[in-house]
Structures are given as C-alpha cells and as structure tokens.
Design a protein around this motif. Structure first.
Motif, PDB file in Angstrom:
ATOM      1  N   MET A 214     -31.611 -57.377   8.734  1.00 21.65           N
ATOM      2  CA  MET A 214     -31.785 -58.130   9.974  1.00 21.65           C
ATOM      3  C   MET A 214     -32.741 -57.408  10.922  1.00 21.65           C
ATOM      4  O   MET A 214     -33.589 -58.044  11.566  1.00 21.65           O
ATOM      5  CB  MET A 214     -30.430 -58.370  10.631  1.00 21.65           C
ATOM      6  CG  MET A 214     -29.532 -59.318   9.846  1.00 21.65           C
ATOM      7  SD  MET A 214     -27.952 -59.671  10.633  1.00 21.65           S
ATOM      8  CE  MET A 214     -27.069 -58.147  10.279  1.00 21.65           C
ATOM      9  N   ARG A 215     -32.620 -56.080  11.015  1.00 27.23           N
ATOM     10  CA  ARG A 215     -33.574 -55.335  11.840  1.00 27.23           C
ATOM     11  C   ARG A 215     -34.986 -55.433  11.266  1.00 27.23           C
ATOM     12  O   ARG A 215     -35.961 -55.571  12.003  1.00 27.23           O
ATOM     13  CB  ARG A 215     -33.147 -53.868  11.936  1.00 27.23           C
ATOM     14  CG  ARG A 215     -32.055 -53.607  12.943  1.00 27.23           C
ATOM     15  CD  ARG A 215     -31.891 -52.121  13.173  1.00 27.23           C
ATOM     16  NE  ARG A 215     -30.802 -51.823  14.088  1.00 27.23           N
ATOM     17  CZ  ARG A 215     -30.416 -50.593  14.427  1.00 27.23           C
ATOM     18  NH1 ARG A 215     -31.046 -49.545  13.896  1.00 27.23           N
ATOM     19  NH2 ARG A 215     -29.403 -50.402  15.262  1.00 27.23           N
ATOM     20  N   GLY A 216     -35.094 -55.353   9.940  1.00 29.27           N
ATOM     21  CA  GLY A 216     -36.406 -55.422   9.317  1.00 29.27           C
ATOM     22  C   GLY A 216     -37.067 -56.774   9.523  1.00 29.27           C
ATOM     23  O   GLY A 216     -38.290 -56.850   9.700  1.00 29.27           O
ATOM     24  N   PHE A 217     -36.290 -57.838   9.525  1.00 29.35           N
ATOM     25  CA  PHE A 217     -36.855 -59.165   9.774  1.00 29.35           C
ATOM     26  C   PHE A 217     -37.443 -59.244  11.181  1.00 29.35           C
ATOM     27  O   PHE A 217     -38.570 -59.728  11.373  1.00 29.35           O
ATOM     28  CB  PHE A 217     -35.766 -60.220   9.595  1.00 29.35           C
ATOM     29  CG  PHE A 217     -36.172 -61.592  10.039  1.00 29.35           C
ATOM     30  CD1 PHE A 217     -37.065 -62.346   9.306  1.00 29.35           C
ATOM     31  CD2 PHE A 217     -35.645 -62.134  11.208  1.00 29.35           C
ATOM     32  CE1 PHE A 217     -37.441 -63.615   9.724  1.00 29.35           C
ATOM     33  CE2 PHE A 217     -36.010 -63.395  11.628  1.00 29.35           C
ATOM     34  CZ  PHE A 217     -36.909 -64.141  10.884  1.00 29.35           C
ATOM     35  N   CYS A 218     -36.693 -58.754  12.168  1.00 21.01           N
ATOM     36  CA  CYS A 218     -37.207 -58.768  13.544  1.00 21.01           C
ATOM     37  C   CYS A 218     -38.419 -57.850  13.680  1.00 21.01           C
ATOM     38  O   CYS A 218     -39.381 -58.181  14.390  1.00 21.01           O
ATOM     39  CB  CYS A 218     -36.106 -58.344  14.511  1.00 21.01           C
ATOM     40  SG  CYS A 218     -34.722 -59.510  14.610  1.00 21.01           S
ATOM     41  N   ALA A 219     -38.397 -56.690  12.996  1.00 18.90           N
ATOM     42  CA  ALA A 219     -39.540 -55.784  13.055  1.00 18.90           C
ATOM     43  C   ALA A 219     -40.775 -56.403  12.403  1.00 18.90           C
ATOM     44  O   ALA A 219     -41.906 -56.200  12.868  1.00 18.90           O
ATOM     45  CB  ALA A 219     -39.197 -54.459  12.372  1.00 18.90           C
ATOM     46  N   PHE A 220     -40.575 -57.156  11.337  1.00 17.65           N
ATOM     47  CA  PHE A 220     -41.710 -57.825  10.687  1.00 17.65           C
ATOM     48  C   PHE A 220     -42.371 -58.810  11.638  1.00 17.65           C
ATOM     49  O   PHE A 220     -43.608 -58.833  11.776  1.00 17.65           O
ATOM     50  CB  PHE A 220     -41.228 -58.533   9.420  1.00 17.65           C
ATOM     51  CG  PHE A 220     -42.284 -59.361   8.747  1.00 17.65           C
ATOM     52  CD1 PHE A 220     -43.195 -58.779   7.880  1.00 17.65           C
ATOM     53  CD2 PHE A 220     -42.379 -60.722   8.992  1.00 17.65           C
ATOM     54  CE1 PHE A 220     -44.184 -59.536   7.267  1.00 17.65           C
ATOM     55  CE2 PHE A 220     -43.360 -61.483   8.386  1.00 17.65           C
ATOM     56  CZ  PHE A 220     -44.258 -60.887   7.523  1.00 17.65           C
ATOM     57  N   LEU A 221     -41.574 -59.648  12.289  1.00 24.24           N
ATOM     58  CA  LEU A 221     -42.146 -60.619  13.222  1.00 24.24           C
ATOM     59  C   LEU A 221     -42.779 -59.929  14.423  1.00 24.24           C
ATOM     60  O   LEU A 221     -43.821 -60.355  14.923  1.00 24.24           O
ATOM     61  CB  LEU A 221     -41.070 -61.603  13.685  1.00 24.24           C
ATOM     62  CG  LEU A 221     -40.429 -62.480  12.599  1.00 24.24           C
ATOM     63  CD1 LEU A 221     -39.519 -63.522  13.229  1.00 24.24           C
ATOM     64  CD2 LEU A 221     -41.483 -63.153  11.741  1.00 24.24           C
ATOM     65  N   GLY A 222     -42.148 -58.836  14.890  1.00 24.85           N
ATOM     66  CA  GLY A 222     -42.742 -58.089  15.988  1.00 24.85           C
ATOM     67  C   GLY A 222     -44.050 -57.427  15.596  1.00 24.85           C
ATOM     68  O   GLY A 222     -44.964 -57.295  16.428  1.00 24.85           O
ATOM     69  N   SER A 223     -44.177 -57.025  14.335  1.00 23.69           N
ATOM     70  CA  SER A 223     -45.426 -56.419  13.864  1.00 23.69           C
ATOM     71  C   SER A 223     -46.554 -57.436  13.800  1.00 23.69           C
ATOM     72  O   SER A 223     -47.724 -57.082  13.961  1.00 23.69           O
ATOM     73  CB  SER A 223     -45.213 -55.793  12.479  1.00 23.69           C
ATOM     74  OG  SER A 223     -44.192 -54.822  12.502  1.00 23.69           O
ATOM     75  N   CYS A 224     -46.215 -58.703  13.564  1.00 27.34           N
ATOM     76  CA  CYS A 224     -47.244 -59.742  13.472  1.00 27.34           C
ATOM     77  C   CYS A 224     -47.881 -60.052  14.821  1.00 27.34           C
ATOM     78  O   CYS A 224     -48.948 -60.687  14.866  1.00 27.34           O
ATOM     79  CB  CYS A 224     -46.645 -61.015  12.879  1.00 27.34           C
ATOM     80  SG  CYS A 224     -46.163 -60.876  11.147  1.00 27.34           S
TER      81      CYS A 224
END
Length: 802
Positions: A196-206
C-alpha cells in the motif's frame, strides 16, 4: 559518341566505353537519391543502387578522392558531382543561437525525462519501510483499505476511489486486511504494509515527470522543465506526503494527469479530431473523474479545465473560417469527453463501492434505515415489517442528521437547574429497548393493542402523542431552555401511564407530501411540530455531560428551517394488526443511494473537527511554510518524521509569485505601448503571459477557496497548489534568465550568464535538500530545540517542531 557500324565514324575505344559507363552510373545514382543533391557534392553520399541483370561489370564504383587541405574546393558541374572527381564536403554549421532564440528539438529530452523520472522514484522509494508502524492518517486510510478487502461498509467524508485503490493495492500485494490500524505508533509486525505504501509512492513519483512534461509543453524550454522537476524531486514535503498510505499522492496524480492531458490536447489544436487529439481529450476526462473520485477538492481542477475549454470554444467561435457545423462538432466532442465521460466514470466508482461493501459495519449509522436494510448482518436486513404507520404501532425514530441517533428516553431526570426536573429525552446512537415509542391519538386513551379492533392509519397532518414504551411517559416540550442550546426549548418525558397535558401533542408532517397521505416506514421523512409552542423536534448534535450519559441533546427548535437535524424516519415497526412486507420492496434506488451518500459526505466534511493534540493551520500559513505536521514520533527516542516543505524551495516559490506578477505587468505595459521587441523577446512574452498565466490560474483555484471554507484545515491541503507554484517557478526563472542573458553581448557571455544562473538555482536546491532531508527520511536523537541536536541550526522558525 563513336558508334560502330556508322560510315565515317571510328569505333569506340576501351577508354570511351569506361567513360560512358561512369556517366550512366552517375545518372542512376542521382535518380535513386531521395531528393535532388545540391550543387557541390557535400550534401550526402547516395548508396549505390543494385545493378540490373545483364549490366556490364565494367561499371564498377569509382573510389572517392579526399579533398586536399591546401587548395579550396573547385566548383563542379552536376555531372562532375556524380563522377569520379566528386569531393564530399562537410555540411555547413548552423548559426549560433542565443539564450532567447526560439527553441529547436532537443536530442537530450528523452534522456532528461529518464533522469528526472529515475531520481523521482529513487527519492520516494528510499527507506519506504521506515518507520514500520502506523504514521499519522494511515490509521484512517489503511483501515479503510482493510474494510474493502473484508467488504465491510464504512463511512468517510471523501469519495471512495482513493480508498478503493489502496485496498486493491493491499490485496494484490498480499495484505489480508486483518491489521486493526487503531492508532499511530502501532507496529505492523508481520503484516504486509509495503504494497500500500509502494502504490502511493509510485503515484507520487509520477508527479515529477508529469510536471516536467507539462512545463516542457507550455514553455518549449528544456531548462524550465528540468528546474521544475528538480524542485519537486528535492522537496522534503512532497517526498514525505508520497511515502505513506494517504489520499494526497493519489489525488495529485489525477490532478497532474488532467493538467498534462489538457496541455497536450491544446497542442493538438491545429489538427482537431485526429487520433492524438481524441486521446488527450479523453484522457483529460478520465483524469477529471479520478480527481473527483478521490477528494472533493478535485473539483478545483475541473474548474481549471472548464475555464480552459470555455476559452478555446470562444476562440473557435470567433474564427470566421470555421463553419457553425464544425463548431458544433467541437462543442459536442468536449461535452462528451469532459462532461459525460467523467460523470459516467465517477458514477461507476460509486456503483463498485456499494457493490463491494455489502456487509454491515461501522458506517451504518450515518445512512438512512432504508439503505441499512441492504447490508448483510444489519438488523434490518431480510426483515419483514408493516409498511404503513398506524395508531398503536411500536416504533423507533431515527434522526436524519449525520450520526443523529435514535429518539431515546430513560428513567433518569434532568438535574437541578437544567430546565424542568422531568425525565430526560436524548438521541442514542445504538439499538436499545429505550428507543421504543407507541403512537397514540392525541385525544383518546383507547387501548389500541386489541387485535380485534379496527386499524386506523396515521396520516400526514395528524396530531399524535408519543408514549415511551418502557416508562409510559409522553414526549413533551415547554418553554424552558434546553440544557445546552439555550435558544431552543427543552424536551422531556412527562405524565403517568400515558396521561399528561396539552404539551404532549405533536403534528406529524411528511416532507413533500399532501395532507391525508399515509406514512411509510424507512422511506418517509417526517417532522414533528409541537402544537402548543410551534417549535420542531430535532437533535442539536451536542453531547450531554455525564449526567446525560454523554448522549446527544434533543431539543425543540423555534426556528422553522427544515434541516436534517429536524427530520426523522421510522425504522422499527411492530403492529400485529398489519401484514408484514419484505424491506426489499422499500429499498432505495441507486440514484437515491448516490444522492444520500453525497449529502452525508458534504455534511460530514463541513462538520469536521480537529482531533486531540492535532496541529491545525490557516491558509495564510501554507505558502510561507509556517508550520508542519508531525507524522511520527514525539521525543528523543522515537523515529521522527515531520511534514515540512524544503524551506529554500518554498520561499523561492513564494518570491517567484511576486516576481511573476511584476514581469507580467511590465510585459503587458510594453506590449500595450507598442514597444518593438525582437523575435526572442516576443517568444518570451508569449511564454510568460500564456503559459505562466495558465499555471497561475491553477495555483489560485487550488489555494484561494480554502479561505472560504469553514471546516478544519491542515498543512497538507496546500500541496496541490504547491505543484502549480513549482511549475510557475521553473517557467518564470527560465524566462528571466533568458531576458537577462539577451541584454548582454557577445553571445558567449550571454550563455554563461544563463547557464550560471540555472546552475546556481539547481545547486541551491540540492544543498537545501542535503540539509533538510532528515525531515522526510527520519530523525533520531535530541529535538531541534536542544542545542546538541544536529538539527538545531536548521530550526529557522520557532513554529517548526521537529
């Protein structure tokens, strides 16, 4: 030419044949070339065409001769260019370009995009597992992700898309939905939270490549796009907000996706209705639906795209070469892609939300009884009760305000000094026998429990009496002050065995009905008007002290405004004289559920109050980075994470906003006065006014509305506006440096000034990130207020608490 067989003409020699073969080969090479070669053979070397079958092998390729450095190139004819004496020449070098020259395609743009994307992902995924416990609002949104996995109904003030995606990410990454997420600081232990943290980090990285591409498209300047990307990559606030289970990175992902798609669609304006034009227009609509589906503040980007669309349509309307039929097609395309498509997707999100969450949970009490009857495990699910209300019925009444509770009474009296010392009447949030009331006629004490007696239905406009089943006292009001809401009247239980006085009479009225119509359980929304005083029974929402068992205050308000606080519906209904029907017959339609959920969300959003020991802020605090938020840890031994923007970046953004306004005013005045500008300055003016204006409008739309909101506000609400201010900083400083460099000569000095200024800004950003990166990646040891702390010298404002 010498031809054999002709009288008087000698036969061709071997040398003549070779020369003829070379001439033919030259003609074939010129015919096979993609475009006519310029005079002089330096343009291109044309590959030798394949030799047709039967051609003499004597037509061999003649080697090129190198040009001598000592002698200048000799002019040659076209035939000589193709022959053996042709000398290839180097293509002429293009003229030098100043910093303000119109842009040309840059070969390094894909590499630059790859670089900023890599840096963005590296900064967001670094130490993603730390700290291994619940941080700040993870306690809410992580828990809601668990509810989706368990299909348990809950209530939140935001639309469901963000939580649905968090739950989906957890499910796909192996999280089983069993972690309770009770409070910040609870350790995850063996539970898989990284997905769940990685999903939010992925979108934040975009967000970084999205902003990079947006600025590149608006300004056509690679340095401006790079400066914007570096600002967002190395901002500690953006990093922190992207590394946890929160809605903010999901919201900003769709927001920036909508802005990028809008800008890309505008760039396709010269080829409308092409595949790329339709793609970007449709993607804009999809992104708008995503932004609205995560938080209601996504409406701000909807407004931005809407204003841009209105401007485009107005511009098309003024184009006299465009027929009205073609204009109608443009209008229809935008209606379909920017209105119909987003609304359809937004509605589909709620359809999935209600289909997945089909089990009773902690959110039941926020919704109507008719909605609750559809939830598996709710006490109203698959229940059969009489449909219409009748005298003698035993009922429960639920207030329609959010978490309003059931009309309730008990044996306890109001204490001395709190109105009349009579039996307490409150609103209770849970099912209880003290919630039961008997509906009686106001002027008759006839025993209505006789099963052989006639059935008389309660109708809209009737005057009734409500007798509390457990204590046999009537619902009563008089002109004494309510316990907490002083301008309202007190509501009590009065009388003995149902015998009271005229202050026990209430007129029952159904919202939107005519006199004489029957009253349905679950569906009818009723209002009880006190006959003697004219006040209306309602729930104030205020919690009573311990003498009232901390239940909700019930009052009779003299203000006749119809609000959810003054509306009730009948939930439980017991009457042996009436036939029972299944509640499936009364279940609301999807449109009614959708409307109800939005009303509940809006009321819940406006009524948000700060939690204990929580740091709230005001909108004017945000751009100056006045105060941050503590994500984790409060003392020296804790792993502390503090949400605070990189001060250098945020103050640079703030200064840039003022600088941009000055540049805009100066540019507008110069253009109005007819000042003659070079082509480079005209291009800069266009970028400043058009591109910078769009970004500034986005910043204003995502910032100014918060000054008019009455709900509690937090620092993280500014981050969507911060994205726009960062893009404005990249565009403004690029234009300013180009203008300053354009005033200097020669061009070498101009390039040095431009490059030096750009490099200084990047180094300043990098150094400030080096200083403040512990805010995002964690601090252990003395607080910054302690002189021995390594962060002591970085506490530049007393309001910073890290």
């Amino acid at each position: 030419l010498r031809r054999p067989g002709l009288p008087g003409v000698p036969e061709a020699t071997a040398g003549d044949k070779a020369e003829l073969s070379e001439a033919r080969a030259g003609r074939r090479r010129r015919a096979a070339a993609p475009s006519p070669a310029p005079t002089g053979c330096g343009a291109a070397i044309v590959p030798r065409p394949s030799r047709p079958a039967g051609r003499a092998r004597s037509q061999r390729r003649v080697p090129w001769r190198r040009r001598r450095r000592s002698s200048p190139a000799r002019p040659r004819s076209a035939a000589g260019t193709a022959g053996r004496d042709c000398i290839p020449r180097r293509a002429p070098r293009p003229p030098r370009r100043g910093p303000g020259a119109p842009p040309r395609p840059a070969a390094g743009r894909p590499a630059a995009l790859a670089l900023v994307t890599l840096l963005s992902f590296a900064s967001r995924f670094h130490r993603l597992r730390e700290p291994p416990h619940v941080c700040w609002d993870e306690t809410h949104f992580g828990k809601m992700g668990s509810y989706y996995i368990n299909r348990t109904f809950f209530f939140d003030v935001h639309p469901p898309l963000g939580k649905m995606l968090i739950g989906l990410a957890g499910y796909l990454s192996g999280y089983d939905g069993t972690f309770p997420f009770q409070k910040p600081g609870d350790r995850y232990e063996q539970h898989n939270y990284v997905g769940m943290r990685g999903f939010c980090a992925f979108l934040g990285s975009c967000l970084v490549p999205f902003a990079y591409l947006t600025v590149l498209e608006l300004s056509k300047s690679l340095p401006a796009a790079l400066l914007t990307a570096f600002i967002l990559i190395f901002d500690t606030g953006c990093i922190t907000l992207s590394q946890y289970i929160l809605l903010d990175p999901i919201l900003m992902f769709f927001l920036m996706g909508a802005v990028l798609s809008m800008v890309k669609c505008n760039s396709c304006a010269d080829r409308p209705f092409s595949a790329s034009w339709w793609f970007w227009l449709s993607l804009t609509g999809v992104s708008l639906a995503g932004a609205m589906g995560v938080k209601f503040v996504g409406l701000f980007v909807v407004l931005l795209v809407g204003l841009n669309t209105i401007y485009d349509l107005w511009d098309l309307l003024g184009n006299l070469s465009l027929s009205l039929v073609m204009f109608g097609k443009h209008l229809l395309a935008r209606v379909l892609c920017l209105i119909v498509l987003p609304l359809a997707l937004y509605t589909a999100v709620f359809a999935v939300h209600f289909a997945v969450l089909n089990r009773s949970g902690p959110g039941d009490g926020f919704f109507s009884s008719a909605f609750q009857s559809q939830l598996i495990g709710n006490n109203l699910h698959n229940v059969s009760i009489p449909e219409h209300l009748a005298y003698g019925s035993v009922v429960t009444m639920k207030n329609l305000r959010m978490a309003g509770g059931y009309l309730h009474s008990h044996w306890h009296l109001y204490p001395e000094g709190i109105g009349a010392r009579q039996q307490q009447v409150t609103a209770y949030l849970h099912k209880d026998l003290n919630n039961l009331w008997i509906i009686k006629k106001h002027d008759s004490d006839t025993d209505l429990s006789d099963p052989s007696g006639p059935v008389e239905f309660v109708r809209h406009g009737d005057i009734i009496r409500l007798e509390h089943k457990e204590t046999s006292r009537n619902l009563h009001s008089h002109q004494h002050e309510a316990p907490l809401t002083r301008k309202h009247f007190q509501v009590t239980g009065y009388g003995i065995n149902g015998t009271g006085d005229s202050n026990d009479f209430w007129r029952i009225e159904v919202a939107g009905r005519r006199t004489g119509e029957l009253i349905k359980v679950l569906r009818s929304q009723v209002r009880l008007t006190h006959v003697a005083t004219g006040c209306i029974l309602g729930s104030s929402g205020k919690t009573l002290p311990k003498w009232g068992w901390e239940q909700v205050e019930v009052t009779c308000t003299p203000y006749l405004k119809e609000t959810p606080n003054s509306l009730w519906n009948f939930e439980d209904h017991i009457n042996p004289k009436l036939p029972n029907i299944s509640l499936d017959v009364l279940k609301p339609s999807f449109a009614e559920i959708l409307l109800e959920s939005h009303m509940v969300m809006i009321r819940g959003n406006s009524g948000l109050k700060p939690k204990d020991n929580e740091v709230t802020s005001k909108p004017w605090h945000w751009p100056i980075n006045y105060q941050g938020l503590r994500f984790s840890g409060v003392n020296e031994t804790d792993y502390r994470v503090y949400l605070l923007g990189n001060p250098v970046i945020w103050w640079l953004n703030l200064v840039t906003i003022g600088l941009y306004l000055l540049i805009t005013v100066a540019t507008a005045v110069a253009l109005k006065r007819g000042v003659q500008l070079t082509s480079e300055l005209k291009e800069l003016s266009r970028v400043v006014l058009h591109a910078g204006g769009q970004i500034t409008l986005g910043w204003l739309l995502h910032y100014l509305p918060f000054f008019m909101m009455g709900r509690v506000l937090y620092f993280h609400h500014y981050f969507p506006a911060m994205l726009f201010s960062s893009m404005l900083t990249g565009i403004t400083w690029d234009a300013l440096l180009k203008f300053c460099a354009g005033l200097l000569s020669p061009s070498t000095t101009a390039r040095r000034v431009y490059g030096g200024g750009f490099l200084a800004l990047v180094l300043l950003i990098l150094y400030s990130f080096y200083l403040f990166h512990p805010l995002s990646y964690g601090m252990i040891g003395p607080l910054a207020s302690n002189p021995s702390s390594p962060m002591a010298g970085l506490r530049w404002m007393d309001s910073w608490e890290f």
